[in-house]
Design an enzyme around this catalytic site. Structure first.
Site, PDB file in Angstrom:
ATOM      1  N   LYS A  33       0.839  -1.204   0.000  1.00 39.36           N
ATOM      2  CA  LYS A  33       0.000   0.000   0.000  1.00 39.36           C
ATOM      3  C   LYS A  33       0.878   1.261   0.000  1.00 39.36           C
ATOM      4  CE  LYS A  33      -0.307  -0.037   5.048  1.00 39.36           C
ATOM      5  NZ  LYS A  33      -1.148  -0.457   6.194  1.00 39.36           N
ATOM      6  N   TYR A 263      14.388  31.080   4.707  1.00 45.09           N
ATOM      7  CA  TYR A 263      13.165  31.774   5.123  1.00 45.09           C
ATOM      8  C   TYR A 263      13.146  32.042   6.621  1.00 45.09           C
ATOM      9  CZ  TYR A 263      10.975  30.699   0.621  1.00 45.09           C
ATOM     10  OH  TYR A 263      10.655  30.619  -0.705  1.00 45.09           O
TER      11      TYR A 263
HETATM   12  C1  LIG Z   1      -0.496  -1.395   7.009  1.00 42.75           C
HETATM   13  C2  LIG Z   1      -1.109  -2.605   7.564  1.00 42.75           C
HETATM   14  C3  LIG Z   1      -0.324  -3.741   7.822  1.00 42.75           C
HETATM   15  C4  LIG Z   1       1.185  -3.753   7.698  1.00 42.75           C
HETATM   16  O1  LIG Z   1       1.761  -3.228   8.852  1.00 42.75           O
HETATM   17  P1  LIG Z   1       3.366  -3.190   9.011  1.00 42.75           P
HETATM   18  O2  LIG Z   1       3.578  -2.725  10.401  1.00 42.75           O
HETATM   19  O3  LIG Z   1       3.852  -2.210   8.006  1.00 42.75           O
HETATM   20  O4  LIG Z   1       3.852  -4.551   8.748  1.00 42.75           O
HETATM   21  C5  LIG Z   1      -0.979  -4.889   8.223  1.00 42.75           C
HETATM   22  N1  LIG Z   1      -2.325  -4.920   8.386  1.00 42.75           N
HETATM   23  C6  LIG Z   1      -3.101  -3.839   8.156  1.00 42.75           C
HETATM   24  C7  LIG Z   1      -4.559  -3.951   8.362  1.00 42.75           C
HETATM   25  C8  LIG Z   1      -2.522  -2.652   7.756  1.00 42.75           C
HETATM   26  O5  LIG Z   1      -3.289  -1.582   7.557  1.00 42.75           O
END
Ligand SMILES: *Cc1c(COP(=O)(O)O)cnc(C)c1O
Length: 371
Positions: A33, A263
């Protein structure tokens, strides 16, 4: 954009194999993701595809669609909020979806085309999912449709931040009640709870599927997770960071004592200094909140402090102690340069955030190159 991200294919393959070795191919769901945690969905897919992953995990159906376009034929699990209007996209992509609201459940049950769902229960995160007390009722409701009950799952709230896992243990106890309710109805979905940290250090979370994100990219979820793992297995070499980020120096100038830099005139040179500009700012993903802290980048293997405020597309660094620095030389923002190493976690820390956020916010337009 002038900066560039490199993706070390060998490290990604190695991390993937590390988890595959722990949980098995069929039980590993690589989480890609948020543009594969900023690494580039396309690039990460290109490296993982030859390893033939059984599952990939995303947040949005649009990401599932992109994976199908790239040619992925395996299972895709969409973990983000599922709303009834997403039914056509779920069917089109043949994705599995998380279902954790009555509205979504009603819509999925009413769909004439079957949609594989993973019923999510909220065992302690208060984010998404049904109350565990409703498990028996929901199991009864879905029991006539076992073919669409692909999974039953939950998500841990507090594995990364602690060395003691009583809260996760409580969540697992609640999940066990949920599991029993489905088993009692003769259902055999995939039961799953684990993400990176729990897969690494919570043996009780070993179930039918593991949603491994950040550690696939060679990042420890937290120092606490790394320590716990170290205590148990004594070996923390299994994970190797996959991403590095670098940019050329686009100008090098001399400033006199007393001159202001950036800035808000927050930094004033106390001596003659050499200042280099890097074409990276907060738009590219370097947090502005790191301004004024001990933030630095690497040039010729030396730490050069970020001076003044990080701008939208540029930042200034102090190269006074690196006399060889010239326009076109490469500055490392994340990664190794000689004996020095800058981790994503360290950079994130300067801005009071975590590597997850820093990586996920690296601008998707930055070129990602597989090496
Ligand atoms: C993002 C996510 C994961 C992965 O988590 P990590 O700590 O990056 O391994 C697993 N399950 C769900 C439901 C998530 O949203």
């Amino acid at each position: 954009m002038l900066s560039e991200i490199t993706i070390k294919a060998e490290a990604l393959r190695r991390n993937y194999s590390f988890f595959e070795g722990r949980v098995g191919r069929e039980r590993l769901a690589a989480v890609v993701k948020s543009n594969a945690y900023g690494h580039g969905l396309q690039q990460v897919y290109e490296v993982l595809a030859p390893l033939n992953p059984a599952w990939l995990c995303v947040n949005y159906l649009a990401e599932a669609k992109e994976l199908r376009t790239l040619g992925f034929k395996g299972r895709i699990l969409v973990c983000g909020p599922f709303t009834p209007d997403q039914i056509p996209a779920a069917i089109q992509t043949e994705a599995d979806v998380f279902v954790g609201t009555p509205e979504a459940l009603t819509a999925v049950l009413a769909s004439p085309t079957p949609i594989r769902m993973h019923l999510e229960f909220d065992t302690g995160m208060s984010r998404q999912g049904f109350a565990p007390s409703r498990a028996a009722e929901i199991a009864k409701m879905v029991s006539p449709r076992p073919e669409i009950v692909a999974g039953v799952c939950t998500h841990f709230a507090n594995v990364e931040d602690v060395l003691e896992h009583n809260y996760a243990t409580q969540q697992l106890e609640k999940f066990e009640q949920v599991r029993m309710a489905f088993v009692a109805r003769g259902l055999k979905p995939l039961f799953h709870t684990a993400s990176s940290a729990s897969t690494l250090i919570l043996p009780e979370s070993v179930m039918d599927l593991h949603r491994v994100g950040v550690s696939l990219y060679g990042q420890w979820p937290s120092q606490a997770t790394r320590l716990s793992f170290l205590n148990e297995s004594g070996d923390v070499d299994g994970l190797e960071p996959v991403l590095s980020w670098h940019a050329p120096l686009t100008s090098v100038i001399d400033v006199d004592a007393g001159q202001y830099i950036g800035y808000g005139c927050t930094f004033r040179a106390s001596r003659k200094m050499r200042i280099a500009v890097i074409p990276v700012g907060y738009y590219e993903g370097f947090p502005r909140a790191a301004s004024g802290s001990s933030a630095y980048v690497l040039v010729h293997g030396a730490r050069c402090q970020v001076v003044g405020r990080v701008c939208m597309n540029m930042m200034m660094i102090d190269v006074t102690e690196v006399p060889a620095a010239k326009v076109g030389d490469i500055a490392v923002l994340i990664g190794r340069d000689g004996a020095e190493f800058l981790s994503a976690g360290e950079v994130a820390g300067w801005a009071d955030t975590i590597h997850y956020e820093l990586l996920a916010r690296l601008n998707p337009d930055i070129q990602r190159k597989i090496v």
